[in-house]
Design a protein around this motif. Structure first.
Motif, PDB file in Angstrom:
ATOM      1  N   ASP A 110      -2.891  -4.644  -0.032  1.00  0.00           N
ATOM      2  CA  ASP A 110      -3.588  -4.124   1.150  1.00  0.00           C
ATOM      3  C   ASP A 110      -2.565  -3.750   2.226  1.00  0.00           C
ATOM      4  O   ASP A 110      -1.765  -4.605   2.632  1.00  0.00           O
ATOM      5  CB  ASP A 110      -4.523  -5.229   1.661  1.00  0.00           C
ATOM      6  CG  ASP A 110      -5.401  -4.768   2.811  1.00  0.00           C
ATOM      7  OD1 ASP A 110      -4.947  -3.964   3.659  1.00  0.00           O
ATOM      8  OD2 ASP A 110      -6.537  -5.237   2.877  1.00  0.00           O
ATOM      9  N   PRO A 111      -2.584  -2.501   2.697  1.00  0.00           N
ATOM     10  CA  PRO A 111      -1.563  -2.079   3.667  1.00  0.00           C
ATOM     11  C   PRO A 111      -1.654  -2.806   5.011  1.00  0.00           C
ATOM     12  O   PRO A 111      -0.696  -2.773   5.782  1.00  0.00           O
ATOM     13  CB  PRO A 111      -1.833  -0.576   3.843  1.00  0.00           C
ATOM     14  CG  PRO A 111      -3.233  -0.379   3.412  1.00  0.00           C
ATOM     15  CD  PRO A 111      -3.492  -1.405   2.327  1.00  0.00           C
ATOM     16  N   THR A 112      -2.780  -3.450   5.263  1.00  0.00           N
ATOM     17  CA  THR A 112      -2.883  -4.208   6.513  1.00  0.00           C
ATOM     18  C   THR A 112      -2.284  -5.603   6.380  1.00  0.00           C
ATOM     19  O   THR A 112      -2.232  -6.348   7.353  1.00  0.00           O
ATOM     20  CB  THR A 112      -4.346  -4.343   6.967  1.00  0.00           C
ATOM     21  OG1 THR A 112      -5.060  -5.157   6.023  1.00  0.00           O
ATOM     22  CG2 THR A 112      -5.024  -2.986   7.082  1.00  0.00           C
ATOM     23  N   ASN A 150       3.697   7.031   2.710  1.00  0.00           N
ATOM     24  CA  ASN A 150       2.831   6.861   3.870  1.00  0.00           C
ATOM     25  C   ASN A 150       3.692   6.463   5.062  1.00  0.00           C
ATOM     26  O   ASN A 150       4.677   5.740   4.916  1.00  0.00           O
ATOM     27  CB  ASN A 150       1.814   5.751   3.600  1.00  0.00           C
ATOM     28  CG  ASN A 150       0.994   6.016   2.356  1.00  0.00           C
ATOM     29  OD1 ASN A 150       0.723   7.163   2.022  1.00  0.00           O
ATOM     30  ND2 ASN A 150       0.599   4.960   1.674  1.00  0.00           N
ATOM     31  N   GLY A 175       0.793  -1.224   0.000  1.00  0.00           N
ATOM     32  CA  GLY A 175       0.000   0.000   0.000  1.00  0.00           C
ATOM     33  C   GLY A 175       0.822   1.269   0.000  1.00  0.00           C
ATOM     34  O   GLY A 175       0.260   2.361   0.062  1.00  0.00           O
ATOM     35  N   ASP A 178      -3.334   3.626  12.013  1.00  0.00           N
ATOM     36  CA  ASP A 178      -3.941   2.655  11.097  1.00  0.00           C
ATOM     37  C   ASP A 178      -3.336   2.835   9.698  1.00  0.00           C
ATOM     38  O   ASP A 178      -3.410   3.941   9.143  1.00  0.00           O
ATOM     39  CB  ASP A 178      -5.452   2.932  11.062  1.00  0.00           C
ATOM     40  CG  ASP A 178      -6.211   1.903  10.251  1.00  0.00           C
ATOM     41  OD1 ASP A 178      -5.690   1.438   9.213  1.00  0.00           O
ATOM     42  OD2 ASP A 178      -7.330   1.577  10.650  1.00  0.00           O
ATOM     43  N   PRO A 179      -2.782   1.776   9.120  1.00  0.00           N
ATOM     44  CA  PRO A 179      -2.125   1.928   7.824  1.00  0.00           C
ATOM     45  C   PRO A 179      -3.080   2.295   6.695  1.00  0.00           C
ATOM     46  O   PRO A 179      -2.631   2.756   5.640  1.00  0.00           O
ATOM     47  CB  PRO A 179      -1.474   0.568   7.574  1.00  0.00           C
ATOM     48  CG  PRO A 179      -2.224  -0.383   8.426  1.00  0.00           C
ATOM     49  CD  PRO A 179      -2.671   0.400   9.635  1.00  0.00           C
ATOM     50  N   THR A 180      -4.361   2.115   6.901  1.00  0.00           N
ATOM     51  CA  THR A 180      -5.321   2.502   5.866  1.00  0.00           C
ATOM     52  C   THR A 180      -5.675   3.983   5.955  1.00  0.00           C
ATOM     53  O   THR A 180      -6.420   4.502   5.124  1.00  0.00           O
ATOM     54  CB  THR A 180      -6.622   1.694   5.972  1.00  0.00           C
ATOM     55  OG1 THR A 180      -7.308   2.042   7.179  1.00  0.00           O
ATOM     56  CG2 THR A 180      -6.348   0.202   5.958  1.00  0.00           C
TER      57      THR A 180
END
Lengths: 83, 83
Positions: free
Chosen positions: A79-81, B30, A33, B79-81
């Protein structure tokens, strides 16, 4: 950029950066991500030595511009998670 | 490390890295959910010049080791999102 080609090329990356781009190792960054342009710029910087890292320099040395674009596109889409 | 102190210190970071550590700018990474040890190591590398970046060098120049630990702890916990 070709995401599938990036995924194929990522087999070298998974030991440190995780199967899904989330590292198991506290010192190594997550890639999942992350911004595509940033990832590509860092791989180029490792390749040309402007960002110095003893592990990443040899990893990046053999990558073409196309490989880098594909890898960056692949990791940016994950997905960054880590799911 | 003190997450709340890190949050307070992060006011300088948000223009490029986003209010919640997810950048709006394709070239900037990010930070949300990134590895704490990695974030701290990069801030120290920007500060000592071993990682060269014209934007990050002056940002990191005035940070103490404690500031860096707090910032890394704060961003690692987000939170990475970006939620």
């Amino acid at each position: 950029a070709d995401v599938e080609a990036g995924k194929a090329k990522s087999s070298t990356c998974v030991a440190c950066h995780g199967m899904k781009g989330v590292s198991m190792i506290p010192m190594y960054p997550n890639l999942a991500g992350q911004k595509e342009q940033y990832l590509a710029a860092q791989l180029k910087a490792f390749r040309d030595g402007s960002r110095k890292n003893m592990i990443m320099a040899p990893m990046a040395a053999s990558l073409s511009d196309e490989d880098i674009a594909n890898l960056a596109a692949y990791y940016a889409k994950l997905d960054p998670t880590g799911k």
